[in-house]
Scaffold this active site. Structure first.
Site, PDB file in Angstrom:
ATOM      1  N   SER A 295     -12.377  -3.234   6.926  1.00 41.01           N
ATOM      2  CA  SER A 295     -12.795  -2.094   7.745  1.00 41.01           C
ATOM      3  C   SER A 295     -14.135  -2.350   8.429  1.00 41.01           C
ATOM      4  O   SER A 295     -14.933  -3.186   8.009  1.00 41.01           O
ATOM      5  CB  SER A 295     -12.921  -0.841   6.877  1.00 41.01           C
TER       6      SER A 295
HETATM    7  N1  SAH Z   1     -10.714  -1.620   1.825  1.00 35.23           N
HETATM    8  C1  SAH Z   1     -10.348  -2.899   2.415  1.00 35.23           C
HETATM    9  C2  SAH Z   1      -9.634  -2.765   3.744  1.00 35.23           C
HETATM   10  C3  SAH Z   1      -8.340  -2.066   3.599  1.00 35.23           C
HETATM   11  S1  SAH Z   1      -7.064  -2.528   4.749  1.00 35.23           S
HETATM   12  C4  SAH Z   1     -11.551  -3.806   2.554  1.00 35.23           C
HETATM   13  O1  SAH Z   1     -12.672  -3.395   2.231  1.00 35.23           O
HETATM   14  O2  SAH Z   1     -11.367  -4.954   2.974  1.00 35.23           O
HETATM   15  C5  SAH Z   1      -5.800  -1.603   3.944  1.00 35.23           C
HETATM   16  C6  SAH Z   1      -5.207  -2.273   2.748  1.00 35.23           C
HETATM   17  O3  SAH Z   1      -4.343  -1.335   2.124  1.00 35.23           O
HETATM   18  C7  SAH Z   1      -4.343  -3.479   3.100  1.00 35.23           C
HETATM   19  O4  SAH Z   1      -4.764  -4.597   2.373  1.00 35.23           O
HETATM   20  C8  SAH Z   1      -2.944  -3.048   2.686  1.00 35.23           C
HETATM   21  O5  SAH Z   1      -2.129  -4.102   2.209  1.00 35.23           O
HETATM   22  C9  SAH Z   1      -3.236  -2.035   1.594  1.00 35.23           C
HETATM   23  N2  SAH Z   1      -2.178  -1.070   1.311  1.00 35.23           N
HETATM   24  C10 SAH Z   1      -1.351  -0.456   2.203  1.00 35.23           C
HETATM   25  N3  SAH Z   1      -0.503   0.370   1.557  1.00 35.23           N
HETATM   26  C11 SAH Z   1      -0.804   0.276   0.230  1.00 35.23           C
HETATM   27  C12 SAH Z   1      -0.262   0.885  -0.946  1.00 35.23           C
HETATM   28  N4  SAH Z   1       0.777   1.733  -0.905  1.00 35.23           N
HETATM   29  N5  SAH Z   1      -0.818   0.566  -2.139  1.00 35.23           N
HETATM   30  C13 SAH Z   1      -1.835  -0.319  -2.212  1.00 35.23           C
HETATM   31  N6  SAH Z   1      -2.383  -0.923  -1.142  1.00 35.23           N
HETATM   32  C14 SAH Z   1      -1.874  -0.632   0.069  1.00 35.23           C
END
Ligand code: SAH
Length: 216
Positions: free
Chosen positions: A63
């Site tokens: 992010s």
């Molecule tokens: N917080 C992260 C960025 C998040 S991007 C950072 O600091 O880098 C969003 C992430 O959520 C992705 O890696 C994606 O694979 C994950 N994601 C999406 N749906 C999800 C779910 N149902 N359970 C767990 N993770 C999920």
């Protein structure tokens, strides 16, 4: 050493966060301390302290720093708090949370991302973070409750089974809206009598998808 700790891009990073309205000193200090350059892809290191999201493995993104700082500030973390993050990605947001809270459980649906984040967080000595491979939309019943919950992937609705894991006095923040396009950050607070809901700012996150990913 001093010059290494405060390179110009890190000073600009702090200025940008302040100018955009982040004022909590503990959050600003933590944003300064956590080395974002070690959470991005090697090819993007030079851009790590620009205020933009960057691509990571599995088609996901780390992010934008402002959004990480803003969500963290909104959570009003205390050292006693137990925090749940859904969407580990690179582990960067989890690292920021871990410096301000008691402990962090972060859940990721891609094994590759979960393994990489776990290794990175261990190497950087963020010992109060646990990385779990799983589906944050469908967590096992024995997980929780939590003082704070942060979702870093876009949800069309916030599942009741997530809200149910909030302690009284607990706060949940999630981007809510269509998977493609703009979402609104929603802050829920559990009170003695129910749930208070507040709309914060517009954001763009990759979608929260059901199930553990099949890809390695
Ligand atoms: N917080 C992260 C960025 C998040 S991007 C950072 O600091 O880098 C969003 C992430 O959520 C992705 O890696 C994606 O694979 C994950 N994601 C999406 N749906 C999800 C779910 N149902 N359970 C767990 N993770 C999920």
């Amino acid at each position: 050493m001093t010059t290494n700790q405060h390179p110009p891009e890190k000073m600009m990073f702090q200025l940008t966060l302040r100018r955009r309205g982040i004022s909590d000193q503990a959050v600003l200090r933590t944003m300064e301390e956590v080395p974002r350059d070690l959470f991005v892809e090697a090819a993007d290191r030079e851009d790590a302290y620009r205020d933009s999201a960057l691509p990571i493995a599995c088609g996901q993104t780390i992010s934008q720093p402002f959004v990480v700082a803003y969500m963290t500030e909104q959570l009003q973390l205390q050292k006693k708090h137990r925090v749940l993050e859904i969407g580990t990605g690179s582990g960067y947001q989890a690292a920021v949370l871990s410096r301000l809270a008691g402990n962090v459980l972060t859940v990721e649906r891609y094994r590759k991302l979960a393994d990489a984040a776990r290794a990175r967080l261990e190497k950087l000595a963020y010992h109060n973070v646990e990385v779990m491979l799983g589906d944050g939309l469908d967590l096992p019943a024995n997980i929780g409750p939590f003082d704070r919950i942060i979702v870093t992937a876009a949800m069309e609705v916030i599942p009741d089974n997530l809200i149910a894991r909030l302690e009284v006095g607990g706060v949940l923040i999630a981007p809510v809206g269509p998977h493609q396009g703009v979402q609104t950050l929603i802050r829920l607070t559990r009170t003695e009598t129910g749930i208070e809901r507040r709309e914060l700012v517009d954001v763009r996150f990759v979608p929260a998808l059901p199930g553990v990913a099949r890809e390695l």
